[in-house]
Motif scaffolding. Sequence first.
Motif, PDB file in Angstrom:
ATOM      1  N   ARG A 195       0.833  -1.212   0.000  1.00 40.15           N
ATOM      2  CA  ARG A 195       0.000   0.000   0.000  1.00 40.15           C
ATOM      3  C   ARG A 195       0.862   1.254   0.000  1.00 40.15           C
ATOM      4  NH1 ARG A 195      -3.247  -3.013   3.295  1.00 40.15           N
ATOM      5  NH2 ARG A 195      -2.321  -2.177   5.179  1.00 40.15           N
ATOM      6  N   ALA A 196       1.928   1.246   0.784  1.00 39.17           N
ATOM      7  CA  ALA A 196       2.821   2.414   0.835  1.00 39.17           C
ATOM      8  C   ALA A 196       3.482   2.644  -0.517  1.00 39.17           C
ATOM      9  CB  ALA A 196       3.875   2.222   1.925  1.00 39.17           C
ATOM     10  N   ALA A 197       3.962   1.578  -1.146  1.00 44.46           N
ATOM     11  CA  ALA A 197       4.593   1.708  -2.466  1.00 44.46           C
ATOM     12  C   ALA A 197       3.578   2.200  -3.490  1.00 44.46           C
ATOM     13  CB  ALA A 197       5.195   0.371  -2.892  1.00 44.46           C
ATOM     14  N   TRP A 198       2.349   1.693  -3.438  1.00 42.24           N
ATOM     15  CA  TRP A 198       1.305   2.121  -4.361  1.00 42.24           C
ATOM     16  C   TRP A 198       0.994   3.605  -4.151  1.00 42.24           C
ATOM     17  CZ3 TRP A 198      -3.618   4.140  -3.928  1.00 42.24           C
ATOM     18  CH2 TRP A 198      -4.383   4.126  -5.099  1.00 42.24           C
ATOM     19  N   THR A 199       0.889   4.039  -2.909  1.00 40.51           N
ATOM     20  CA  THR A 199       0.602   5.442  -2.599  1.00 40.51           C
ATOM     21  C   THR A 199       1.706   6.349  -3.123  1.00 40.51           C
ATOM     22  OG1 THR A 199      -0.632   4.798  -0.620  1.00 40.51           O
ATOM     23  CG2 THR A 199       0.168   7.068  -0.714  1.00 40.51           C
ATOM     24  N   LEU A 200       2.948   5.955  -2.921  1.00 42.29           N
ATOM     25  CA  LEU A 200       4.071   6.767  -3.393  1.00 42.29           C
ATOM     26  C   LEU A 200       4.131   6.795  -4.922  1.00 42.29           C
ATOM     27  CD1 LEU A 200       6.699   5.673  -0.751  1.00 42.29           C
ATOM     28  CD2 LEU A 200       5.496   7.858  -0.862  1.00 42.29           C
ATOM     29  N   ASP A 201       3.810   5.678  -5.553  1.00 45.13           N
ATOM     30  CA  ASP A 201       3.771   5.650  -7.017  1.00 45.13           C
ATOM     31  C   ASP A 201       2.670   6.577  -7.535  1.00 45.13           C
ATOM     32  OD1 ASP A 201       4.593   4.615  -9.612  1.00 45.13           O
ATOM     33  OD2 ASP A 201       2.624   3.620  -9.617  1.00 45.13           O
ATOM     34  N   LEU A 202       1.530   6.568  -6.882  1.00 45.19           N
ATOM     35  CA  LEU A 202       0.436   7.461  -7.258  1.00 45.19           C
ATOM     36  C   LEU A 202       0.850   8.924  -7.103  1.00 45.19           C
ATOM     37  CD1 LEU A 202      -2.508   7.778  -8.133  1.00 45.19           C
ATOM     38  CD2 LEU A 202      -3.141   7.624  -5.712  1.00 45.19           C
ATOM     39  N   ALA A 211      12.597  12.799  -5.804  1.00 43.11           N
ATOM     40  CA  ALA A 211      13.808  12.155  -5.286  1.00 43.11           C
ATOM     41  C   ALA A 211      13.561  11.569  -3.895  1.00 43.11           C
ATOM     42  CB  ALA A 211      14.964  13.146  -5.250  1.00 43.11           C
ATOM     43  N   SER A 212      12.843  12.296  -3.079  1.00 39.77           N
ATOM     44  CA  SER A 212      12.529  11.804  -1.731  1.00 39.77           C
ATOM     45  C   SER A 212      11.635  10.578  -1.794  1.00 39.77           C
ATOM     46  CB  SER A 212      11.857  12.901  -0.911  1.00 39.77           C
ATOM     47  OG  SER A 212      12.736  13.974  -0.719  1.00 39.77           O
ATOM     48  N   ILE A 213      10.640  10.617  -2.667  1.00 42.42           N
ATOM     49  CA  ILE A 213       9.746   9.474  -2.820  1.00 42.42           C
ATOM     50  C   ILE A 213      10.519   8.248  -3.303  1.00 42.42           C
ATOM     51  CG2 ILE A 213       7.839   8.569  -4.220  1.00 42.42           C
ATOM     52  CD1 ILE A 213       6.553  11.381  -3.986  1.00 42.42           C
ATOM     53  N   LYS A 214      11.417   8.442  -4.255  1.00 36.39           N
ATOM     54  CA  LYS A 214      12.220   7.323  -4.756  1.00 36.39           C
ATOM     55  C   LYS A 214      13.065   6.718  -3.639  1.00 36.39           C
ATOM     56  CE  LYS A 214      12.470   8.659  -9.588  1.00 36.39           C
ATOM     57  NZ  LYS A 214      13.310   9.152 -10.677  1.00 36.39           N
TER      58      LYS A 214
END
Length: 103
Positions: free
Chosen positions: A49-56, A86-89
């Motif tokens: 869920r966290a990865a999906w949220t950050l991708d969104l 960059a922070s999200i990555k």
Amino acid sequence: MPNVIRLFATRETPPERLAHPAVRKLQSIAQSVSTMDMSTLQTPDGLMRAAWTLDLANQCIRIILADFRGDPEVDHLIEIAGRLTASIKQVCVNIKKLDSDGI
């Protein structure tokens, strides 16, 4: 708040630039994902869920930049978006590391 991940340190945006709708949108995204509760990252579903949220969030950033590409403030928008992306990555890398550690 020991169970909170700080996504990135925010910089002060000059007040005259806060009025720009794209800056407000980017800051809303940053605020929405700027802290993540680590307790949600304790399970594979939480990590997903966290990865999906950050991708969104990354997709939303790209849409905002595309919508405002001809704007005179585009350099400032690109700077804000670049820091946020960059922070999200980096958080995504950390999430993948947690996932590979068997969480």
